[in-house]
Write a protein that holds these residues in place. Structure first.
Motif, mmCIF file in Angstrom:
data_model
loop_
_atom_site.group_PDB
_atom_site.id
_atom_site.type_symbol
_atom_site.label_atom_id
_atom_site.label_comp_id
_atom_site.label_asym_id
_atom_site.label_seq_id
_atom_site.Cartn_x
_atom_site.Cartn_y
_atom_site.Cartn_z
ATOM 1 N N ASN A 271 0.864 -1.180 0.000
ATOM 2 C CA ASN A 271 0.000 0.000 0.000
ATOM 3 C C ASN A 271 0.900 1.230 0.000
ATOM 4 O O ASN A 271 1.483 1.584 1.025
ATOM 5 N N GLY A 272 1.029 1.883 -1.170
ATOM 6 C CA GLY A 272 1.964 2.998 -1.300
ATOM 7 C C GLY A 272 1.689 4.138 -0.348
ATOM 8 O O GLY A 272 2.600 4.692 0.275
ATOM 9 N N ARG A 273 0.424 4.529 -0.216
ATOM 10 C CA ARG A 273 0.089 5.653 0.657
ATOM 11 C C ARG A 273 0.315 5.304 2.122
ATOM 12 O O ARG A 273 0.728 6.141 2.913
ATOM 13 N N MET A 274 0.053 4.051 2.495
ATOM 14 C CA MET A 274 0.321 3.620 3.871
ATOM 15 C C MET A 274 1.820 3.629 4.143
ATOM 16 O O MET A 274 2.264 4.047 5.222
ATOM 17 N N GLU A 275 2.616 3.193 3.179
ATOM 18 C CA GLU A 275 4.067 3.180 3.347
ATOM 19 C C GLU A 275 4.605 4.596 3.520
ATOM 20 O O GLU A 275 5.490 4.844 4.354
ATOM 21 N N GLN A 276 4.075 5.557 2.758
ATOM 22 C CA GLN A 276 4.504 6.946 2.901
ATOM 23 C C GLN A 276 4.141 7.498 4.275
ATOM 24 O O GLN A 276 4.929 8.228 4.895
ATOM 25 N N ALA A 277 2.946 7.146 4.758
ATOM 26 C CA ALA A 277 2.529 7.616 6.084
ATOM 27 C C ALA A 277 3.416 7.023 7.176
ATOM 28 O O ALA A 277 3.759 7.706 8.148
ATOM 29 N N ILE A 278 3.788 5.759 7.030
ATOM 30 C CA ILE A 278 4.659 5.122 8.021
ATOM 31 C C ILE A 278 6.041 5.758 8.002
ATOM 32 O O ILE A 278 6.654 5.987 9.061
ATOM 33 N N GLN A 279 6.558 6.069 6.820
ATOM 34 C CA GLN A 279 7.853 6.742 6.738
ATOM 35 C C GLN A 279 7.811 8.107 7.419
ATOM 36 O O GLN A 279 8.758 8.493 8.118
ATOM 37 N N ALA A 280 6.721 8.836 7.222
ATOM 38 C CA ALA A 280 6.568 10.125 7.896
ATOM 39 C C ALA A 280 6.481 9.939 9.409
ATOM 40 O O ALA A 280 7.048 10.734 10.170
ATOM 41 N N LEU A 281 5.791 8.882 9.844
ATOM 42 C CA LEU A 281 5.672 8.590 11.278
ATOM 43 C C LEU A 281 7.040 8.281 11.883
ATOM 44 O O LEU A 281 7.409 8.829 12.934
ATOM 45 N N GLU A 282 7.808 7.428 11.243
ATOM 46 C CA GLU A 282 9.115 7.044 11.766
ATOM 47 C C GLU A 282 10.066 8.247 11.824
ATOM 48 O O GLU A 282 10.761 8.459 12.828
ATOM 49 N N GLY A 283 10.084 9.038 10.750
ATOM 50 C CA GLY A 283 10.975 10.189 10.725
ATOM 51 C C GLY A 283 10.613 11.232 11.762
ATOM 52 O O GLY A 283 11.487 11.782 12.448
ATOM 53 N N GLN A 284 9.312 11.534 11.895
ATOM 54 C CA GLN A 284 8.883 12.539 12.869
ATOM 55 C C GLN A 284 9.095 12.054 14.290
ATOM 56 O O GLN A 284 9.455 12.836 15.183
ATOM 57 N N MET A 285 8.877 10.753 14.519
ATOM 58 C CA MET A 285 9.090 10.192 15.851
ATOM 59 C C MET A 285 10.558 10.293 16.254
ATOM 60 O O MET A 285 10.884 10.680 17.393
ATOM 61 N N ARG A 286 11.473 9.970 15.361
ATOM 62 C CA ARG A 286 12.898 10.094 15.664
ATOM 63 C C ARG A 286 13.279 11.544 15.946
ATOM 64 O O ARG A 286 14.090 11.837 16.836
ATOM 65 N N THR A 287 12.662 12.477 15.181
ATOM 66 C CA THR A 287 12.948 13.895 15.390
ATOM 67 C C THR A 287 12.551 14.334 16.790
ATOM 68 O O THR A 287 13.324 15.023 17.485
ATOM 69 N N TYR A 288 11.374 13.960 17.225
ATOM 70 C CA TYR A 288 10.916 14.339 18.562
ATOM 71 C C TYR A 288 11.781 13.708 19.647
ATOM 72 O O TYR A 288 12.093 14.328 20.671
ATOM 73 N N MET A 289 12.171 12.448 19.442
ATOM 74 C CA MET A 289 12.998 11.764 20.437
ATOM 75 C C MET A 289 14.349 12.465 20.601
ATOM 76 O O MET A 289 14.807 12.725 21.722
ATOM 77 N N LEU A 290 15.003 12.795 19.473
ATOM 78 C CA LEU A 290 16.300 13.448 19.539
ATOM 79 C C LEU A 290 16.196 14.835 20.163
ATOM 80 O O LEU A 290 17.062 15.241 20.959
ATOM 81 N N ALA A 291 15.137 15.571 19.814
ATOM 82 C CA ALA A 291 14.962 16.913 20.371
ATOM 83 C C ALA A 291 14.721 16.856 21.877
ATOM 84 O O ALA A 291 15.264 17.669 22.635
ATOM 85 N N LEU A 292 13.912 15.902 22.317
ATOM 86 C CA LEU A 292 13.620 15.773 23.743
ATOM 87 C C LEU A 292 14.857 15.331 24.525
ATOM 88 O O LEU A 292 15.129 15.843 25.620
ATOM 89 N N GLN A 293 15.609 14.376 23.957
ATOM 90 C CA GLN A 293 16.811 13.913 24.636
ATOM 91 C C GLN A 293 17.847 15.028 24.743
ATOM 92 O O GLN A 293 18.550 15.145 25.754
#
Length: 284
Positions: free
Chosen positions: A217-239
């Motif tokens: 599912n191309g659109r689902m894969e794009q949403a998951i990539q956005a989720l993973e990238g944004q989640m890592r961003t928040y984790m690094l900023a908080l740490q």
């Protein structure tokens, strides 16, 4: 002119040719016409009741618009440049569109009659945990392109999981309507799907998909990539702000996961040119 054939009835009570029975009241009506041949013309001379326009007028009302469809203004603004790509635009689809399972006969992606939600497991590795120990269940709405995520550890179903999914479905407007839940045949995710079906108040259609639904599912894969990238961003900023490494088993990690999905729902523009929140609610 009203015409009644008084001789069409019969003495034994059979029905008249026009379907009217020969009861006592009907005989009286027929007799009245026989006694006064001009009664028919008198009835025709009676003017119908004059209904004033004020009694027929109603308060102007607005028809509810489908929040998934673009407004005329959005279409006009898009037609100036046809940029960025919009899945509801015929010419964007013809010129730059990719294969999509929800294409209509005209080539434009259509809104499915039954909302379909795809479920899959993803793995996010960290310094503290290997990917196999940090399993996240993702639920993707194929209509609004909204995404929800739940950390389940090593594919062990937590007691709160089904209640959390049902709450998110209710908030998305899927409390009692008919929906389809699609996932692969993996036993762990199939168990979650079966419990959701048993717990929901509305009808739920289960559907099997190929292994790793998100990869198909191309659109689902794009949403998951956005989720993973944004989640890592928040984790690094908080740490960096706290000086403390965030462990995936901590409450803060689960909060950030929920917050990431909220941000993507509110601010990430989908191929419809709207955010998932706008697609679901019709509001900004």
């Amino acid at each position: 002119m009203l015409a009644v054939d008084a001789g069409s009835g019969s003495d034994n009570g059979e029905e008249m040719g026009d379907g009217v029975g020969d009861s006592d009241d009907e005989r009286n009506v027929l007799a009245a016409f026989e006694d006064d041949p001009e009664l028919d013309e008198k009835l025709c001379e009676i003017e119908p009741r004059d209904v004033g326009e004020s009694e027929e007028e109603v308060q102007p009302h607005r028809r509810m618009r489908n929040p998934m469809e673009p407004t005329p203004q959005e279409r006009a603004e898009h037609n100036c440049l046809h940029w960025p790509y919009r899945s509801w635009c015929k010419w964007c689809v013809c010129g730059r569109g990719r294969h999509d399972k929800h294409m209509s006969k005209k080539g434009i992606r259509s809104i499915p009659e039954i909302p379909t939600l795809s479920m899959d497991f993803i793995f996010i590795g960290t310094e503290e945990l290997e990917a196999k120990d940090n399993v996240i269940l993702v639920m993707f709405d194929n209509a609004s392109e909204g995404i929800w995520a739940y950390r389940v550890g090593r594919k062990k179903q937590p007691g709160w999981l089904i209640g959390a999914i049902l709450q998110d479905l209710n908030e998305a407007g899927y409390a009692t309507c008919r929906i389809c839940i699609r996932s692969d045949g993996e036993s762990a995710i199939k168990k979650v799907k079966d419990e959701i079906i048993a717990a929901r108040n509305g009808p739920t259609v289960p559907q099997e998909s190929p292994v790793k639904e998100s990869k198909c599912n191309g659109r689902m894969e794009q949403a998951i990539q956005a989720l993973e990238g944004q989640m890592r961003t928040y984790m690094l900023a908080l740490q960096d702000a706290t000086g403390v490494k965030l462990h995936p088993r901590s409450r803060a990690y689960n909060y950030l996961l929920h917050w990431t999905c909220t941000v993507l729902s509110r601010y990430r523009l989908t191929s419809w040119g709207k955010t998932p929140f706008q697609m679901i609610t019709g509001h900004q």
